[in-house]
Design a protein around this motif. Structure first.
Motif, PDB file in Angstrom:
ATOM      1  N   THR A   3       0.853  -1.190   0.000  1.00  0.00           N
ATOM      2  CA  THR A   3       0.000   0.000   0.000  1.00  0.00           C
ATOM      3  C   THR A   3       0.886   1.236   0.000  1.00  0.00           C
ATOM      4  O   THR A   3       2.101   1.133   0.167  1.00  0.00           O
ATOM      5  CB  THR A   3      -0.933   0.034   1.228  1.00  0.00           C
ATOM      6  OG1 THR A   3      -0.131   0.237   2.401  1.00  0.00           O
ATOM      7  CG2 THR A   3      -1.730  -1.248   1.378  1.00  0.00           C
ATOM      8  N   ARG A   4       0.258   2.384  -0.185  1.00  0.00           N
ATOM      9  CA  ARG A   4       1.061   3.618  -0.225  1.00  0.00           C
ATOM     10  C   ARG A   4       0.253   4.788   0.315  1.00  0.00           C
ATOM     11  O   ARG A   4      -0.982   4.750   0.362  1.00  0.00           O
ATOM     12  CB  ARG A   4       1.556   3.895  -1.646  1.00  0.00           C
ATOM     13  CG  ARG A   4       0.524   3.813  -2.774  1.00  0.00           C
ATOM     14  CD  ARG A   4      -0.501   4.862  -2.735  1.00  0.00           C
ATOM     15  NE  ARG A   4      -1.228   5.071  -3.958  1.00  0.00           N
ATOM     16  CZ  ARG A   4      -2.139   6.039  -4.092  1.00  0.00           C
ATOM     17  NH1 ARG A   4      -2.462   6.823  -3.089  1.00  0.00           N
ATOM     18  NH2 ARG A   4      -2.783   6.201  -5.228  1.00  0.00           N
ATOM     19  N   PHE A   5       0.996   5.813   0.711  1.00  0.00           N
ATOM     20  CA  PHE A   5       0.386   7.093   1.046  1.00  0.00           C
ATOM     21  C   PHE A   5       1.084   8.110   0.153  1.00  0.00           C
ATOM     22  O   PHE A   5       2.305   8.083   0.037  1.00  0.00           O
ATOM     23  CB  PHE A   5       0.591   7.416   2.529  1.00  0.00           C
ATOM     24  CG  PHE A   5       0.085   8.767   2.932  1.00  0.00           C
ATOM     25  CD1 PHE A   5      -1.267   9.095   2.801  1.00  0.00           C
ATOM     26  CD2 PHE A   5       0.946   9.731   3.438  1.00  0.00           C
ATOM     27  CE1 PHE A   5      -1.733  10.353   3.167  1.00  0.00           C
ATOM     28  CE2 PHE A   5       0.492  10.987   3.801  1.00  0.00           C
ATOM     29  CZ  PHE A   5      -0.852  11.298   3.665  1.00  0.00           C
ATOM     30  N   ALA A   6       0.293   8.972  -0.503  1.00  0.00           N
ATOM     31  CA  ALA A   6       0.858   9.816  -1.568  1.00  0.00           C
ATOM     32  C   ALA A   6       0.503  11.284  -1.359  1.00  0.00           C
ATOM     33  O   ALA A   6      -0.348  11.836  -2.061  1.00  0.00           O
ATOM     34  CB  ALA A   6       0.334   9.321  -2.925  1.00  0.00           C
ATOM     35  N   PRO A   7       1.148  11.949  -0.396  1.00  0.00           N
ATOM     36  CA  PRO A   7       0.820  13.365  -0.177  1.00  0.00           C
ATOM     37  C   PRO A   7       1.345  14.266  -1.284  1.00  0.00           C
ATOM     38  O   PRO A   7       2.385  13.992  -1.877  1.00  0.00           O
ATOM     39  CB  PRO A   7       1.518  13.678   1.152  1.00  0.00           C
ATOM     40  CG  PRO A   7       2.660  12.719   1.219  1.00  0.00           C
ATOM     41  CD  PRO A   7       2.193  11.471   0.522  1.00  0.00           C
ATOM     42  N   SER A   8       0.598  15.327  -1.558  1.00  0.00           N
ATOM     43  CA  SER A   8       1.072  16.392  -2.452  1.00  0.00           C
ATOM     44  C   SER A   8       1.694  17.459  -1.553  1.00  0.00           C
ATOM     45  O   SER A   8       1.013  17.958  -0.651  1.00  0.00           O
ATOM     46  CB  SER A   8      -0.100  17.011  -3.223  1.00  0.00           C
ATOM     47  OG  SER A   8      -0.775  16.015  -3.952  1.00  0.00           O
ATOM     48  N   PRO A   9       2.951  17.813  -1.746  1.00  0.00           N
ATOM     49  CA  PRO A   9       3.595  18.759  -0.828  1.00  0.00           C
ATOM     50  C   PRO A   9       3.226  20.208  -1.145  1.00  0.00           C
ATOM     51  O   PRO A   9       4.078  21.043  -1.456  1.00  0.00           O
ATOM     52  CB  PRO A   9       5.084  18.476  -1.043  1.00  0.00           C
ATOM     53  CG  PRO A   9       5.174  18.012  -2.452  1.00  0.00           C
ATOM     54  CD  PRO A   9       3.888  17.307  -2.766  1.00  0.00           C
ATOM     55  N   SER A 189      -0.426  14.913 -15.781  1.00  0.00           N
ATOM     56  CA  SER A 189      -1.523  15.310 -14.887  1.00  0.00           C
ATOM     57  C   SER A 189      -1.556  14.321 -13.722  1.00  0.00           C
ATOM     58  O   SER A 189      -0.932  13.259 -13.753  1.00  0.00           O
ATOM     59  CB  SER A 189      -2.850  15.261 -15.640  1.00  0.00           C
ATOM     60  OG  SER A 189      -3.152  13.922 -15.992  1.00  0.00           O
ATOM     61  N   TYR A 190      -2.360  14.660 -12.719  1.00  0.00           N
ATOM     62  CA  TYR A 190      -2.551  13.735 -11.590  1.00  0.00           C
ATOM     63  C   TYR A 190      -2.968  12.357 -12.091  1.00  0.00           C
ATOM     64  O   TYR A 190      -2.423  11.328 -11.666  1.00  0.00           O
ATOM     65  CB  TYR A 190      -3.608  14.305 -10.618  1.00  0.00           C
ATOM     66  CG  TYR A 190      -4.198  13.244  -9.732  1.00  0.00           C
ATOM     67  CD1 TYR A 190      -3.409  12.599  -8.776  1.00  0.00           C
ATOM     68  CD2 TYR A 190      -5.518  12.837  -9.886  1.00  0.00           C
ATOM     69  CE1 TYR A 190      -3.931  11.592  -7.987  1.00  0.00           C
ATOM     70  CE2 TYR A 190      -6.048  11.838  -9.097  1.00  0.00           C
ATOM     71  CZ  TYR A 190      -5.253  11.210  -8.156  1.00  0.00           C
ATOM     72  OH  TYR A 190      -5.772  10.201  -7.387  1.00  0.00           O
ATOM     73  N   HIS A 191      -3.946  12.321 -13.012  1.00  0.00           N
ATOM     74  CA  HIS A 191      -4.463  11.019 -13.459  1.00  0.00           C
ATOM     75  C   HIS A 191      -3.358  10.149 -14.054  1.00  0.00           C
ATOM     76  O   HIS A 191      -3.235   8.971 -13.727  1.00  0.00           O
ATOM     77  CB  HIS A 191      -5.550  11.212 -14.523  1.00  0.00           C
ATOM     78  CG  HIS A 191      -6.817  11.812 -14.006  1.00  0.00           C
ATOM     79  ND1 HIS A 191      -7.396  11.426 -12.818  1.00  0.00           N
ATOM     80  CD2 HIS A 191      -7.637  12.772 -14.517  1.00  0.00           C
ATOM     81  CE1 HIS A 191      -8.514  12.112 -12.621  1.00  0.00           C
ATOM     82  NE2 HIS A 191      -8.677  12.942 -13.636  1.00  0.00           N
ATOM     83  N   ASP A 211     -13.048  11.141  -1.900  1.00  0.00           N
ATOM     84  CA  ASP A 211     -13.071  12.241  -2.876  1.00  0.00           C
ATOM     85  C   ASP A 211     -12.404  11.825  -4.187  1.00  0.00           C
ATOM     86  O   ASP A 211     -12.617  12.482  -5.212  1.00  0.00           O
ATOM     87  CB  ASP A 211     -12.380  13.500  -2.311  1.00  0.00           C
ATOM     88  CG  ASP A 211     -10.976  13.231  -1.780  1.00  0.00           C
ATOM     89  OD1 ASP A 211     -10.701  12.099  -1.326  1.00  0.00           O
ATOM     90  OD2 ASP A 211     -10.159  14.153  -1.835  1.00  0.00           O
ATOM     91  N   LEU A 212     -11.630  10.748  -4.161  1.00  0.00           N
ATOM     92  CA  LEU A 212     -10.912  10.340  -5.380  1.00  0.00           C
ATOM     93  C   LEU A 212     -11.589   9.173  -6.094  1.00  0.00           C
ATOM     94  O   LEU A 212     -11.060   8.653  -7.077  1.00  0.00           O
ATOM     95  CB  LEU A 212      -9.454  10.000  -5.040  1.00  0.00           C
ATOM     96  CG  LEU A 212      -8.639  11.238  -4.624  1.00  0.00           C
ATOM     97  CD1 LEU A 212      -7.276  10.834  -4.066  1.00  0.00           C
ATOM     98  CD2 LEU A 212      -8.463  12.187  -5.806  1.00  0.00           C
ATOM     99  N   ILE A 213     -12.783   8.789  -5.623  1.00  0.00           N
ATOM    100  CA  ILE A 213     -13.399   7.588  -6.223  1.00  0.00           C
ATOM    101  C   ILE A 213     -13.713   7.815  -7.707  1.00  0.00           C
ATOM    102  O   ILE A 213     -13.522   6.911  -8.530  1.00  0.00           O
ATOM    103  CB  ILE A 213     -14.641   7.127  -5.427  1.00  0.00           C
ATOM    104  CG1 ILE A 213     -14.998   5.683  -5.815  1.00  0.00           C
ATOM    105  CG2 ILE A 213     -15.841   8.035  -5.619  1.00  0.00           C
ATOM    106  CD1 ILE A 213     -15.891   4.978  -4.816  1.00  0.00           C
TER     107      ILE A 213
END
Ligand code: GLU
Length: 287
Positions: A3-9, A189-191, A211-213
């Motif tokens: 799994t991962r956690f992906a913060p935008s700084p 892009s993010y996608h 929110d990302l579904i």
């Protein structure tokens, strides 16, 4: 399991980020799997090193450990460019020269373009430019690259993904219209970046906020087009403040840095979050 956690700084992490990170971390560790960090710094104009350092300090304070070095999107530009080349060779993307104002003006709707799950639905102005004009303008004008959604959907056929505990969901990428895959000011892009990175990092379970579904519709399509593995998805409830609204980076009181500096015990907070217990004044949004 990975799994991962992906913060935008682009700001400080808040309780909602902590909830997401704790869930992803706990899922991996309880299955003897791996947990990785990805720094979503593709937006160079808004990303700040201080937020990268602050986010890692927050995770450490929560007692979250991670495997390997954090992956940075800014180190993965080559993989985004290669994917775009591939889509370009198959005529599934086209350059778009429109500004936001152009897009709003090209629609007769009085309140601007209709919205899809990824924002305004692009009216398709640049999709049908004659080849000569396209080449001439590409040499002279800033442009982004958009997915030709109709062609992409026709190439990919019907798609589903598995939402953990809820079974298969049909993806509806067409609702997004011609999404941007490479921006004028960023090479992906993010996608595009998120889909390629999850595959490149070997993520088996994408655990992220509800929110990302809708974005998963687009990600599932990109996986099909680019021959990428499909992870299992878990979109968790969002953390809300006392006003019932989901937290945003501007909610200073919920910032982990503020809690950390106020002497809150991060490990105890993480244990509470893992059990679905939120600090007073916060709650999980009903699905
Ligand atoms: N970087 C994104 C964010 O902070 C999360 C991306 C994802 O989990 O797919 O909202």
């Amino acid at each position: 399991m990975l799994t991962r956690f992906a913060p935008s700084p682009t700001g400080e992490l808040h309780l909602g980020h902590a909830y997401s990170a704790v869930l992803a971390h706990a899922a991996a560790r309880s299955a003897a799997g791996k947990f990785r960090i990805r720094i979503d710094d593709i937006d160079g104009s808004r990303s700040r090193e201080a937020y990268v350092a602050g986010s890692l300090a927050d995770l450490d304070w929560l007692g979250i450990d991670w495997d390997g070095d954090p992956v940075r999107q800014s180190d993965r530009l080559g993989s985004y460019a290669a994917a775009l080349d591939d889509l370009r060779a198959r005529a599934l993307v086209y350059p778009c020269f429109c500004t936001r104002a152009d897009i709003a003006a090209s629609l007769s709707a009085p309140h601007g373009p209709p919205n899809g799950p990824s924002g305004a639905i692009y009216p398709g102005t640049c999709r049908t430019l004659p080849a000569g004009e396209r080449d001439r303008r590409m040499a002279a004008e800033p442009h982004c690259w958009r997915l030709d959604m109709a062609r992409a959907v026709a190439a990919a056929g019907d798609l589903v993904w598995e939402e953990q505990g809820q079974g298969l969901r049909a993806a509806d990428p067409a609702a997004h219209g011609d999404i941007v895959l490479a921006r004028k000011d960023a090479p992906a892009s993010y996608h595009l970046a998120s889909t390629l990175d999850d595959a490149g990092m070997g993520v088996t379970h994408v655990i992220r906020g509800a929110d990302l579904i809708a974005s998963t519709d687009a990600h599932r399509l990109l996986q099909a087009l680019l021959g990428l593995p499909v992870p299992l998805y878990c979109h968790h409830a969002l953390v809300c403040g006392a006003d019932g609204q989901r937290l945003a980076k501007r909610d200073a009181a919920a910032a982990l840095k503020a809690l950390r500096e106020a002497g809150v015990d991060g490990r105890a907070l993480a244990a509470d979050l893992a059990a679905g217990r939120l600090p007073a004044g916060y709650s999980l949004q009903k699905p």
